[in-house]
Motif scaffolding. Sequence first.
Motif, PDB file in Angstrom:
ATOM      1  N   GLU A  44       5.713   1.439   4.237  1.00 50.71           N
ATOM      2  CA  GLU A  44       4.584   0.719   3.430  1.00 50.71           C
ATOM      3  C   GLU A  44       4.281  -0.577   3.643  1.00 50.71           C
ATOM      4  O   GLU A  44       3.161  -1.030   3.839  1.00 50.71           O
ATOM      5  CB  GLU A  44       4.860   1.223   2.104  1.00 50.71           C
ATOM      6  CG  GLU A  44       4.873   2.479   1.526  1.00 50.71           C
ATOM      7  CD  GLU A  44       6.258   3.255   1.974  1.00 50.71           C
ATOM      8  OE1 GLU A  44       7.015   2.905   2.777  1.00 50.71           O
ATOM      9  OE2 GLU A  44       5.903   4.458   2.027  1.00 50.71           O
TER      10      GLU A  44
ATOM     11  N   TYR B  38      -2.807  -3.414   7.671  1.00 56.50           N
ATOM     12  CA  TYR B  38      -4.102  -3.632   6.772  1.00 56.50           C
ATOM     13  C   TYR B  38      -4.680  -4.960   6.776  1.00 56.50           C
ATOM     14  O   TYR B  38      -5.735  -5.265   6.881  1.00 56.50           O
ATOM     15  CB  TYR B  38      -3.985  -2.858   5.428  1.00 56.50           C
ATOM     16  CG  TYR B  38      -4.961  -3.257   4.452  1.00 56.50           C
ATOM     17  CD1 TYR B  38      -6.194  -2.382   4.451  1.00 56.50           C
ATOM     18  CD2 TYR B  38      -4.869  -4.297   3.352  1.00 56.50           C
ATOM     19  CE1 TYR B  38      -7.181  -2.736   3.441  1.00 56.50           C
ATOM     20  CE2 TYR B  38      -6.098  -4.481   2.706  1.00 56.50           C
ATOM     21  CZ  TYR B  38      -7.182  -3.643   2.709  1.00 56.50           C
ATOM     22  OH  TYR B  38      -8.075  -3.951   1.918  1.00 56.50           O
TER      23      TYR B  38
ATOM     24  N   ALA C 149       2.323  -1.187   7.034  1.00 55.83           N
ATOM     25  CA  ALA C 149       1.139  -0.457   6.975  1.00 55.83           C
ATOM     26  C   ALA C 149       0.172  -1.476   6.173  1.00 55.83           C
ATOM     27  O   ALA C 149      -1.046  -1.938   6.428  1.00 55.83           O
ATOM     28  CB  ALA C 149       1.094   0.884   6.182  1.00 55.83           C
TER      29      ALA C 149
ATOM     30  N   LEU D 261       0.798  -1.247  -0.205  1.00 53.15           N
ATOM     31  CA  LEU D 261      -0.150   0.138  -0.056  1.00 53.15           C
ATOM     32  C   LEU D 261       0.866   1.240   0.082  1.00 53.15           C
ATOM     33  O   LEU D 261       1.842   1.398   0.810  1.00 53.15           O
ATOM     34  CB  LEU D 261      -1.008   0.201   1.213  1.00 53.15           C
ATOM     35  CG  LEU D 261      -2.043  -0.933   1.504  1.00 53.15           C
ATOM     36  CD1 LEU D 261      -2.523  -0.900   2.915  1.00 53.15           C
ATOM     37  CD2 LEU D 261      -3.066  -0.904   0.123  1.00 53.15           C
ATOM     38  N   ALA D 262       0.479   2.179  -0.968  1.00 52.74           N
ATOM     39  CA  ALA D 262       1.317   3.296  -1.124  1.00 52.74           C
ATOM     40  C   ALA D 262       0.721   4.411  -1.545  1.00 52.74           C
ATOM     41  O   ALA D 262       0.380   4.689  -2.634  1.00 52.74           O
ATOM     42  CB  ALA D 262       2.691   3.331  -1.869  1.00 52.74           C
ATOM     43  N   PRO D 263      -0.268   5.202  -0.761  1.00 56.58           N
ATOM     44  CA  PRO D 263      -1.165   6.109  -1.148  1.00 56.58           C
ATOM     45  C   PRO D 263      -0.603   7.241  -2.257  1.00 56.58           C
ATOM     46  O   PRO D 263      -0.946   7.706  -3.040  1.00 56.58           O
ATOM     47  CB  PRO D 263      -1.639   6.726  -0.281  1.00 56.58           C
ATOM     48  CG  PRO D 263      -1.544   5.675   0.877  1.00 56.58           C
ATOM     49  CD  PRO D 263      -0.477   5.069   0.912  1.00 56.58           C
ATOM     50  N   LEU D 264       0.806   7.794  -1.552  1.00 55.51           N
ATOM     51  CA  LEU D 264       1.418   8.587  -2.534  1.00 55.51           C
ATOM     52  C   LEU D 264       1.702   8.118  -3.820  1.00 55.51           C
ATOM     53  O   LEU D 264       2.013   9.175  -4.646  1.00 55.51           O
ATOM     54  CB  LEU D 264       2.845   9.024  -1.707  1.00 55.51           C
ATOM     55  CG  LEU D 264       2.662   9.561  -0.349  1.00 55.51           C
ATOM     56  CD1 LEU D 264       4.092   9.728   0.354  1.00 55.51           C
ATOM     57  CD2 LEU D 264       2.356  11.071  -0.680  1.00 55.51           C
TER      58      LEU D 264
ATOM     59  N   ILE E 287      -1.109   3.771  -4.769  1.00 57.96           N
ATOM     60  CA  ILE E 287      -1.477   2.051  -4.912  1.00 57.96           C
ATOM     61  C   ILE E 287      -2.167   1.904  -3.565  1.00 57.96           C
ATOM     62  O   ILE E 287      -1.910   1.968  -2.318  1.00 57.96           O
ATOM     63  CB  ILE E 287      -0.002   1.257  -4.858  1.00 57.96           C
ATOM     64  CG1 ILE E 287       0.867   1.730  -5.802  1.00 57.96           C
ATOM     65  CG2 ILE E 287      -0.273  -0.189  -4.481  1.00 57.96           C
ATOM     66  CD1 ILE E 287       2.193   1.057  -5.887  1.00 57.96           C
ATOM     67  N   GLY E 288      -3.392   1.347  -3.936  1.00 58.89           N
ATOM     68  CA  GLY E 288      -4.513   1.090  -2.910  1.00 58.89           C
ATOM     69  C   GLY E 288      -4.577  -0.352  -2.980  1.00 58.89           C
ATOM     70  O   GLY E 288      -4.075  -1.119  -3.593  1.00 58.89           O
ATOM     71  N   PRO E 289      -5.444  -0.890  -1.880  1.00 65.11           N
ATOM     72  CA  PRO E 289      -5.900  -2.195  -1.641  1.00 65.11           C
ATOM     73  C   PRO E 289      -6.203  -3.008  -3.033  1.00 65.11           C
ATOM     74  O   PRO E 289      -5.818  -4.154  -3.279  1.00 65.11           O
ATOM     75  CB  PRO E 289      -6.893  -2.380  -0.579  1.00 65.11           C
ATOM     76  CG  PRO E 289      -6.971  -0.910   0.012  1.00 65.11           C
ATOM     77  CD  PRO E 289      -6.348  -0.270  -0.877  1.00 65.11           C
TER      78      PRO E 289
END
Lengths: 197, 375
Positions: free
Chosen positions: A147, A154, A150, A111-114, A117-119
Motif C-alpha cells: 500500500e 501514485y 503504491a 491507498l488501500a482499495p480493499l 481508501i482512495g486518493p
Amino acid sequence: MTRLPSFERLLAALERLPGIGPKSSRRLAHHLMAAAPEEAEALLAAVREARERTRSCSTCHALTEEEPCAICADPGRDGRLLAVVEEPHDVEVLERTREFRGRYHVLGGALAPLRGIGPDDLHVTDLLARVADGVEEVILATNPNVEGEATALYLVRRLKPLGVRVTRLALGLPVGAALEFADELTLSRSLSGRREV
Amino acid sequence: MEVRSLSIDGFRNLATARLDFHPRLNLIVGRNGQGKTNLVESLAVVSGRSSFRAAEPAEIICDGASRATLACRLSGPAGEGLLGAALGAGTREHVWNGRKVSRLSASRLLPLVLLTEADLRRLSAPPAERRRALDRVAAAREPGHSAAVSRMERSRLQRNRLLSAPHPPDRDELLAFTDAFAEASAAVSASRRKVLPLLSTALARAAERLGSPYPALALTLRSDLGATADEPRLRDELLSLLARTLPEERRAGRTLHGPHRDDVVLLSGGRPLAPRASSGEARTLVLAWTLAEREVLSDAAGEAPALAFDDFDSEWDLGVLERFARALPDEGQLFLTSARAETVRNLPLPPGAVLEVEAGQVVSRGGTVPAEARP
Ligand SMILES: [Zn+2]
C-alpha cells in the motif's frame, strides 16, 4: 467463574489498543485496579487533556497543540524540502534521526482499495498545493509495503507534472511493514541514500 | 541438519511426549487413524508449512486444549537449537531458541521436503498446486522470492478491487497498483524461471532411477510472459499486456494476466504428460518430482533437507517401492510412514528406527533390518 462485567469491559477496551494482546490487557487492567486512585485518575485526565488540546496541524496534518505546528512555524526548517509520510507518528519517527531539516506532509493513511481508501480520503490535494508553492524536493517516506509503495507510485504520477524533484526513501523491503519498525540508523541511511524516482 | 527429537503438546490426537529420532531413517508404522500422519504433520508445521487437512488452526488443536505446542531439537552446521511452533485460535508463532522468527525462517532452519497423499494428484491438480511446488524451490534458492509472491498477491487483490468497482477507477491510482503488481510479478517470474531448469533436470534423472518409461522428461512454465529471466523486461512486458487488455479486465472485474496464472507442465518428448500417464505412472512421477525438489534444496542449503513421506507404500507396487528405496539419497534424514510394517521392513531401506504408533502414542521402538543382513 465470578462475573465481572465492568472489569471485562475494561479488558475489551484495552485489547482494542494497537499492540495490546489478551495477556497485556489483563496485566494492565489488574494494574489499574490495584493502583492508587490518584494514579488511575491521572491516566484518565491525561487521556482527556491530550485529546482536548491536540489537533491536526492545518498545514501538514501532524499532531500539534499549536496552530500551525512547531515544525511548520520554525523558520529554521527548510521549506524547499518536504517529506511525505502516512501517519502523524511517522513524523516523530523521522524526527528522531535528527537528520531531516525540511518539513512534513502527513497523508493520513495509504491507498488501500480493499479497505475503501482512495486518493480522496488522503491529504493529496493540499499536498499538491503546498508543492506548487516553493517546494523543490518531495521525499516519499510512505511505508515499505504494497500500500505504501503504491501510494508512492501514485504520488509520483501526480507530482512529476509539477516539475518537482521526487525521491523515495532507500529503505530495503525486508525492514518490515512500516517505517516505525526501522531503527534510527537505518532511517538516517535511507534518508541520505534516497533515490530519485 | 538433523531432527534430534520432537516434543508434542496438545496437537491433534497425539499424546504429550518427546520422541527421539534416528539420524537417518525413521519408519513410523501403525494402523490407519492411529496418528502416523499427525506425526509427519507436526514436523511440517514446525518447518513453517500449512497443516495438511484443516485450514482452521482451531481444528489442529486437540479437544480441550487452548493451544498446541510443537518443538524440534535440531542439530546442523549452524549448531544445536530448539525450533518451536505455538498454535492458538487463529494464530501461529515460530520460535528459534526463545526468539520469535518468521515462517520463512522456520522453513530455512528446518528444511523439509514433504510428500503426502494430496501431493500424489499434483500432475492433474489445478495449476496452483504445481506453482506452489515450484515456489517452494524458488523460495529456498532466491532470497526475496517469498516476499515477492506475497507482494504480488496483495497488489493483485487491491488492483482487482479497483477493477471491480462500479464506477471507473481513478486512472493514476489504478496505474499505481498496476506498477506495484508488475514490479512484484517480474521478481516472481524471474526467480521461477531461474529455478525451473534445475528442478526439471533433477526430475528427469530421478524418474529414470524410478524406472519411468517416459523419455525426455522436462518441466516447462506456461506463462503469460516470455522466457527471459530479466526483471525489467518481464515488468515492461506485463505492463504493456495489462495496458492492452484493460477494457477486458474492467469487464471481468479482475486481473486477467500475470504470474498468478503460471502453470508448470511436465512434458515427455515435448508433449504434456498428464493426460497420457496412468494414475500409477503419474504418482511415480510425483515421487520423482519430490526427490528432485530435495536434491535442488540440498544444493541450495549446502546440506540435505529432511524428507518426510506419509503413507509412502500405500499406492505403489513392490517394484516401484524397491526402486524408490534404492533411489533414496545417500544422506539426510528420512521420515516414512506406513500401515504395512511387514512389507516395508523387507525393502532395501537405510538403517534406522521403527516407531510403532497406536492411539496417538509411540508404543514400541525397534530397528530396521540393515540391507546387508538381508538374504
Ligand atoms: Zn504543521
